[in-house]
Design a protein around this motif. Sequence first.
Motif, PDB file in Angstrom:
ATOM      1  N   GLY A   2     -39.830   7.285 -17.749  1.00  0.00           N
ATOM      2  CA  GLY A   2     -39.169   8.011 -16.665  1.00  0.00           C
ATOM      3  C   GLY A   2     -39.759   7.816 -15.290  1.00  0.00           C
ATOM      4  N   PHE A   3     -40.584   6.758 -15.103  1.00  0.00           N
ATOM      5  CA  PHE A   3     -41.246   6.536 -13.819  1.00  0.00           C
ATOM      6  C   PHE A   3     -40.810   5.207 -13.199  1.00  0.00           C
ATOM      7  CE2 PHE A   3     -44.092   9.208 -16.317  1.00  0.00           C
ATOM      8  CZ  PHE A   3     -44.385  10.231 -15.431  1.00  0.00           C
ATOM      9  N   GLY A   4     -40.964   5.109 -11.882  1.00  0.00           N
ATOM     10  CA  GLY A   4     -40.791   3.837 -11.208  1.00  0.00           C
ATOM     11  C   GLY A   4     -39.352   3.364 -11.155  1.00  0.00           C
ATOM     12  N   THR A   5     -39.182   2.031 -11.102  1.00  0.00           N
ATOM     13  CA  THR A   5     -37.868   1.420 -10.874  1.00  0.00           C
ATOM     14  C   THR A   5     -37.597   0.335 -11.902  1.00  0.00           C
ATOM     15  OG1 THR A   5     -38.106   1.798  -8.494  1.00  0.00           O
ATOM     16  CG2 THR A   5     -36.446   0.202  -9.186  1.00  0.00           C
ATOM     17  N   PHE A   6     -36.470   0.430 -12.589  1.00  0.00           N
ATOM     18  CA  PHE A   6     -36.028  -0.654 -13.464  1.00  0.00           C
ATOM     19  C   PHE A   6     -35.584  -1.833 -12.597  1.00  0.00           C
ATOM     20  CE2 PHE A   6     -35.578   2.701 -16.660  1.00  0.00           C
ATOM     21  CZ  PHE A   6     -36.012   2.047 -17.796  1.00  0.00           C
ATOM     22  N   GLN A   7     -36.063  -3.029 -12.939  1.00  0.00           N
ATOM     23  CA  GLN A   7     -35.673  -4.196 -12.147  1.00  0.00           C
ATOM     24  C   GLN A   7     -35.676  -5.439 -13.035  1.00  0.00           C
ATOM     25  OE1 GLN A   7     -38.029  -5.611  -8.566  1.00  0.00           O
ATOM     26  NE2 GLN A   7     -36.308  -4.569  -7.593  1.00  0.00           N
ATOM     27  N   TYR A   8     -34.647  -6.253 -12.859  1.00  0.00           N
ATOM     28  CA  TYR A   8     -34.517  -7.489 -13.620  1.00  0.00           C
ATOM     29  C   TYR A   8     -35.060  -8.640 -12.785  1.00  0.00           C
ATOM     30  CZ  TYR A   8     -32.587 -10.079 -17.566  1.00  0.00           C
ATOM     31  OH  TYR A   8     -32.450 -10.823 -18.712  1.00  0.00           O
ATOM     32  N   GLY A   9     -35.735  -9.582 -13.418  1.00  0.00           N
ATOM     33  CA  GLY A   9     -36.482 -10.591 -12.684  1.00  0.00           C
ATOM     34  C   GLY A   9     -35.679 -11.660 -11.984  1.00  0.00           C
ATOM     35  N   MET A  10     -34.479 -11.980 -12.471  1.00  0.00           N
ATOM     36  CA  MET A  10     -33.755 -13.151 -11.971  1.00  0.00           C
ATOM     37  C   MET A  10     -33.307 -13.034 -10.521  1.00  0.00           C
ATOM     38  SD  MET A  10     -33.731 -15.759 -13.843  1.00  0.00           S
ATOM     39  CE  MET A  10     -32.371 -16.673 -13.119  1.00  0.00           C
ATOM     40  N   LYS A  11     -33.106 -11.812 -10.042  1.00  0.00           N
ATOM     41  CA  LYS A  11     -32.638 -11.617  -8.664  1.00  0.00           C
ATOM     42  C   LYS A  11     -33.606 -12.232  -7.663  1.00  0.00           C
ATOM     43  CE  LYS A  11     -31.494  -7.924  -5.382  1.00  0.00           C
ATOM     44  NZ  LYS A  11     -31.389  -6.453  -5.176  1.00  0.00           N
ATOM     45  N   PHE A  12     -34.878 -12.326  -8.030  1.00  0.00           N
ATOM     46  CA  PHE A  12     -35.922 -12.783  -7.110  1.00  0.00           C
ATOM     47  C   PHE A  12     -36.485 -14.130  -7.546  1.00  0.00           C
ATOM     48  CE2 PHE A  12     -35.735  -8.188  -7.333  1.00  0.00           C
ATOM     49  CZ  PHE A  12     -35.525  -7.854  -6.000  1.00  0.00           C
ATOM     50  N   TYR A  13     -35.715 -14.888  -8.303  1.00  0.00           N
ATOM     51  CA  TYR A  13     -36.176 -16.147  -8.890  1.00  0.00           C
ATOM     52  C   TYR A  13     -36.746 -17.094  -7.820  1.00  0.00           C
ATOM     53  CZ  TYR A  13     -36.019 -20.730 -11.108  1.00  0.00           C
ATOM     54  OH  TYR A  13     -36.344 -21.973 -11.589  1.00  0.00           O
ATOM     55  N   GLY A  14     -37.932 -17.628  -8.122  1.00  0.00           N
ATOM     56  CA  GLY A  14     -38.535 -18.635  -7.264  1.00  0.00           C
ATOM     57  C   GLY A  14     -39.268 -18.112  -6.049  1.00  0.00           C
ATOM     58  N   LYS A  15     -39.307 -16.790  -5.869  1.00  0.00           N
ATOM     59  CA  LYS A  15     -39.942 -16.209  -4.691  1.00  0.00           C
ATOM     60  C   LYS A  15     -41.170 -15.409  -5.134  1.00  0.00           C
ATOM     61  CE  LYS A  15     -35.429 -15.738  -2.450  1.00  0.00           C
ATOM     62  NZ  LYS A  15     -34.432 -14.776  -1.919  1.00  0.00           N
ATOM     63  N   ALA A  16     -42.317 -15.767  -4.591  1.00  0.00           N
ATOM     64  CA  ALA A  16     -43.556 -15.118  -5.021  1.00  0.00           C
ATOM     65  C   ALA A  16     -43.660 -13.695  -4.489  1.00  0.00           C
ATOM     66  CB  ALA A  16     -44.763 -15.938  -4.584  1.00  0.00           C
TER      67      ALA A  16
END
Length: 418
Positions: free
Chosen positions: A69-83
């Motif tokens: 119940g903490f923080g933010t759910f986020q999928y990795g592909m949206k930020f692909y290739g960006k450090a």
Amino acid sequence: MKKIIISALSLLAAATGAVAQNSSVLTQRQYLSGHGCDDMVQWDFYCTGGNNSGKWTKIGVPSCWELQGFGTFQYGMKFYGKAFPEGIADEKGMYKYEFKLPKEWANHHIELVFEASMTDTQVMINKRKAGSKHMGAFYRITYDVTDRVFFGDKKNLLEVTVSKESENAGVNLSERRADYWNFGGIFRPVFIVCKPALNIERTAINATANGEFNAYVLLNHTIEGAKVKTTISDFNGKKVAENTTDVRKGSDHADISFKVNNPKLWTAETPNRYKVDFALIDASGKTLHIEKDKFGFRTIETRESDGLYINGKKVNVRGVNRHSFRPETGRTLSYQKNLEDVKLIKSMNMNAVRLSHYPADPEFYDICDSLGLYVMDELSGWHGHHETINGQKLIREMVTRDVNHPSIIWWSNGNEKG
């Protein structure tokens, strides 16, 4: 200075109080967390962003904090290739936990161990740094806290700051810009290890199909006149072989090599295992430390333009990629869930598993050893790769933890662009 002769260590022990005569020579372990998702222990917790943030509360450990119940759910592909992209979920989790250690553990070697924490992890014990910040999510983190902990009735305070995003570009590109969910948190168990002050630091076993048993036994200090006694038993406790090897003068390790007659061999179809005790013995004949492990006799061979052979027999690999994941608990699993996965793979008439894209829970390998699956152990990576300096450290942590599992017949240096 690692190589300290035994006489200097004896003087140190006399000055600080000798190890109690009745103390155990075995490695001991005390869990500070649960063993997995089904027996979590409540720690104090503060999340800096997203759900339930900005206040001290409680969280079960081990866990991925999003599933609690903490923080933010986020999928990795949206930020692909960006450090280091804009808009990434980069909350931090701050943990606190108090614990006591047995008074009998005083004057022993004490380690604080995190099986895995996602992603950058900074640890304080009793207001002192346990060690340097660890960058990388799927690896055993070990801190020598011998001089930082209290024993008996005095409590110890553990404070941990976990950053969901890494400050290391290679870690983010390897572990977080991928086609799966990004989680945060101490997601595998935390425990204290107690060994005698003079001890076996680690071992590496190579037992082959012809019965040759070879082992590298590393000591935590040079001990002049020491020996290592090796005893091999079957799983019924029957002794099958024994050997005593001198630690070479001026050295901090022993190279064990002897022959076992007609051993039962390990394969995915015949997962025969043996138990081994390594006993560190000083010049007077006193046993200082006993380290226990399990292993299997097997020979791995690749023949050019032909294929893979195990114990001289050609093997047709039928396998699957496997993630450590459940929708209810994220990357935090349990013994039962790891067992379910191995049984499922074997029920499909498969004999192999690739651990995509990171090392798994230690108990997963133990189940593969016991039930029979060939394993590819893999450095974390998806399409990015680790930077050399940090990557070398992560490889060392992976190999030294997993090297004695007979199920591992391949090592992978990361996924497609590793």
